[in-house]
Design an enzyme around this catalytic site. Structure first.
Site, PDB file in Angstrom:
ATOM      1  N   SER A 117      14.544 -11.378   0.046  1.00 19.90           N
ATOM      2  CA  SER A 117      15.619 -10.393   0.128  1.00 19.90           C
ATOM      3  C   SER A 117      16.831 -11.044   0.763  1.00 19.90           C
ATOM      4  O   SER A 117      16.707 -11.939   1.610  1.00 19.90           O
ATOM      5  CB  SER A 117      15.168  -9.197   0.966  1.00 19.90           C
ATOM      6  OG  SER A 117      16.262  -8.373   1.317  1.00 19.90           O
ATOM      7  N   SER A 118      17.995 -10.565   0.394  1.00 19.11           N
ATOM      8  CA  SER A 118      19.223 -11.098   0.989  1.00 19.11           C
ATOM      9  C   SER A 118      19.347 -10.744   2.466  1.00 19.11           C
ATOM     10  O   SER A 118      20.169 -11.327   3.180  1.00 19.11           O
ATOM     11  CB  SER A 118      20.448 -10.579   0.232  1.00 19.11           C
ATOM     12  OG  SER A 118      20.489  -9.167   0.239  1.00 19.11           O
ATOM     13  N   CYS A 119      18.523  -9.818   2.966  1.00 15.98           N
ATOM     14  CA  CYS A 119      18.584  -9.463   4.383  1.00 15.98           C
ATOM     15  C   CYS A 119      18.037 -10.562   5.283  1.00 15.98           C
ATOM     16  O   CYS A 119      18.129 -10.470   6.504  1.00 15.98           O
ATOM     17  CB  CYS A 119      17.857  -8.153   4.648  1.00 15.98           C
ATOM     18  SG  CYS A 119      16.068  -8.267   4.551  1.00 15.98           S
ATOM     19  N   TYR A 146      11.836  -6.309   8.708  1.00 18.75           N
ATOM     20  CA  TYR A 146      11.600  -6.647   7.296  1.00 18.75           C
ATOM     21  C   TYR A 146      12.095  -8.058   7.006  1.00 18.75           C
ATOM     22  O   TYR A 146      11.432  -8.844   6.313  1.00 18.75           O
ATOM     23  CB  TYR A 146      12.317  -5.630   6.416  1.00 18.75           C
ATOM     24  CG  TYR A 146      12.171  -5.859   4.933  1.00 18.75           C
ATOM     25  CD1 TYR A 146      10.972  -5.579   4.283  1.00 18.75           C
ATOM     26  CD2 TYR A 146      13.227  -6.347   4.167  1.00 18.75           C
ATOM     27  CE1 TYR A 146      10.831  -5.773   2.918  1.00 18.75           C
ATOM     28  CE2 TYR A 146      13.097  -6.551   2.803  1.00 18.75           C
ATOM     29  CZ  TYR A 146      11.900  -6.256   2.189  1.00 18.75           C
ATOM     30  OH  TYR A 146      11.765  -6.466   0.830  1.00 18.75           O
ATOM     31  N   LYS A 150      10.087 -11.448   5.549  1.00 15.97           N
ATOM     32  CA  LYS A 150      10.480 -12.187   4.349  1.00 15.97           C
ATOM     33  C   LYS A 150      10.782 -13.649   4.668  1.00 15.97           C
ATOM     34  O   LYS A 150      10.492 -14.541   3.856  1.00 15.97           O
ATOM     35  CB  LYS A 150      11.684 -11.510   3.699  1.00 15.97           C
ATOM     36  CG  LYS A 150      11.347 -10.197   2.998  1.00 15.97           C
ATOM     37  CD  LYS A 150      10.337 -10.420   1.890  1.00 15.97           C
ATOM     38  CE  LYS A 150      10.029  -9.164   1.107  1.00 15.97           C
ATOM     39  NZ  LYS A 150       9.039  -9.406   0.023  1.00 15.97           N
ATOM     40  N   HIS A 189      17.152   3.235  -0.670  1.00 12.55           N
ATOM     41  CA  HIS A 189      18.348   2.424  -0.480  1.00 12.55           C
ATOM     42  C   HIS A 189      19.582   3.222  -0.885  1.00 12.55           C
ATOM     43  O   HIS A 189      19.492   4.293  -1.472  1.00 12.55           O
ATOM     44  CB  HIS A 189      18.240   1.131  -1.294  1.00 12.55           C
ATOM     45  CG  HIS A 189      17.210   0.190  -0.761  1.00 12.55           C
ATOM     46  ND1 HIS A 189      15.985   0.004  -1.369  1.00 12.55           N
ATOM     47  CD2 HIS A 189      17.207  -0.614   0.336  1.00 12.55           C
ATOM     48  CE1 HIS A 189      15.282  -0.881  -0.671  1.00 12.55           C
ATOM     49  NE2 HIS A 189      15.995  -1.269   0.359  1.00 12.55           N
TER      50      HIS A 189
END
Length: 323
Positions: A117-119, A146, A150, A189
C-alpha cells in the site's frame, strides 16, 4: 541490492493461487487472469480458509501446490477503521502475510506477488513519492499499524529472495476503488464512502452533507481493474527485490473528488467541510516512472471509473444494504 528487472512470462497453464479472491483486489485480479488465458486458478474464501490460522494455511498450500501466489488478502479499511482498531489491523495482516509466505516457501512457490500500500511511505515524503522514500521518515499516525504490517511484508519478500532465491516481488498500489468495493459509510475508504453517502443524500433529499476534514488533502485513485492489469504485467516482466509503485501519476483534492462524485450521482445539495476531523496525509502521489519505464501505464480515467463503480453499486444496492 536489486536483481534483474525482467522476468519470464508466466505459463498460462500454471496453477495460480489468488489469496483474497473474493475481495475488491483479488476479484479483479482473478477476472484479469481469466481474460489473459490462465486456466488453473485456485481460490478459497475466508470461510473456507482463515489465513491467520498457520496450520490451516500450510495444509491448504500443501494440498493445492500452486506455482504462483498472488497475495491480495488483507484486513483493510478507511481512516475511521484504522484509527479505531489498530491492533486488529497490525495483528491480522502480519499473521496473514507470515503464514502465507512461509507456506508458499515450504511448497517451493517460484513466483509470488505481494501487494502492499502507498501508506507505507512517510507522511511528509517528497512528492511525488519514489520507491526510495521507504523507511525515510515517520508514518501517518491514523494508519501506521496497517503501514507497519505492509512494510513487514515487503521486508519478508526481500528476505525470502536473499535466503532462498525466490523470484518474489512487491508492488505498492495507490488508493484503489472499483466494483466490489466496501461501501460502509464509516469503515470504508473515502471514495466508496462518498458514493454511498451522496447517493443516500440524493435519495433522501438531504440539503447538505458534511465531508471530513478541510477538503484540501490531495489523493491519487487507481481503478482496481488497472491494478489487476499491472499485477499480471509485473509477474510477466518484473523480477527485483525493489518495490515498485502502481498508480496513475495524478491526484485530486478531496473537495474536488466529492464534487465530482456528487455530479456523477446527481446530488445537488451543499457539501460542508468539517475541519475538526482529521485530514490524514496532506498529499500522497506516487512516482510511477519506474513502472511506466517498463511499458505499463493506467488506462481508466477517474470520472469513467467512478461511473463504473457507481453503476456497480446501484446493481448491488440490496445486498449491500444488508451488511
Amino acid at each position: 541490492m536489486a536483481t534483474n528487472a525482467t522476468s519470464q512470462p508466466l505459463d498460462r497453464s500454471a496453477r495460480v493461487y489468488v489469496a483474497g479472491h473474493r475481495g475488491l483486489v483479488g476479484g479483479a485480479i482473478w477476472r484479469r487472469l481469466e481474460a489473459e488465458g490462465f486456466t488453473d486458478l485456485v481460490g478459497a474464501s475466508s470461510a473456507e480458509l482463515d489465513l491467520r490460522d498457520r496450520r490451516a494455511t500450510f495444509d491448504f498450500l500443501g494440498s493445492v501446490r500452486p506455482k504462483v501466489v498472488i497475495d491480495a488478502a488483507a484486513r483493510v479499511g478507511g481512516i475511521v477503521a484504522n484509527s479505531r482498531f489498530p491492533a486488529d489491523f497490525l495483528s491480522d495482516n502480519l499473521q496473514i502475510q507470515v503464514n502465507l509466505m512461509d507456506a508458499a516457501n515450504s511448497v517451493d512457490v517460484d513466483r509470488l506477488l505481494f501487494l502492499g500500500s502507498s501508506c507505507i511511505y512517510p507522511k511528509l515524503a517528497a512528492q511525488p513519492i519514489t520507491e526510495a522514500s521507504l523507511l525515510t521518515g515517520v508514518l501517518e499516525p491514523t494508519n501506521e499499524a496497517y503501514a507497519i504490517a505492509k512494510i513487514a511484508g515487503v521486508l519478508q519478500v526481500q528476505a525470502f529472495r536473499r535466503q532462498f532465491g525466490r523470484r518474489w516481488i512487491s508492488a505498492m498500489p495507490t488508493n484503489l476503488y472499483g466494483p466490489g468495493d466496501n461501501f460502509h459509510p464509516e469503515h470504508s475508504h473515502v471514495l466508496p464512502a462518498l458514493i454511498r453517502r451522496l447517493h443516500d443524500a440524493k435519495e433522501a433529499g438531504t440539503p447538505e452533507i458534511v465531508i471530513w476534514g478541510s477538503g484540501e488533502p490531495l489523493r491519487e485513485f487507481l481503478h482496481v481493474n488497472d491494478l489487476a492489469a499491472a499485477s499480471v504485467f509485473l509477474l510477466d516482466n518484473y523480477d527485483s527485490d525493489e518495490i515498485i509503485n502502481v498508480g496513475v501519476g495524478r491526484d485530486i483534492p478531496i473537495r474536488e473528488l466529492a464534487e465530482l462524485v456528487a455530479g456523477i450521482i446527481g446530488y445537488t445539495g451543499r457539501l460542508v467541510q468539517d475541519p475538526s476531523k482529521p485530514d490524514g496525509t496532506p498529499r500522497k502521489l506516487l512516482d510511477v516512472s519506474r513502472l511506466e519505464g517498463l511499458g505499463w501505464s493506467a488506462e481508466t480515467r477517474l470520472d469513467e471509473g467512478i461511473r463504473d463503480t457507481y453503476d456497480w453499486y446501484l446493481r448491488h444496492l440490496d445486498s449491500l444494504r444488508a451488511k
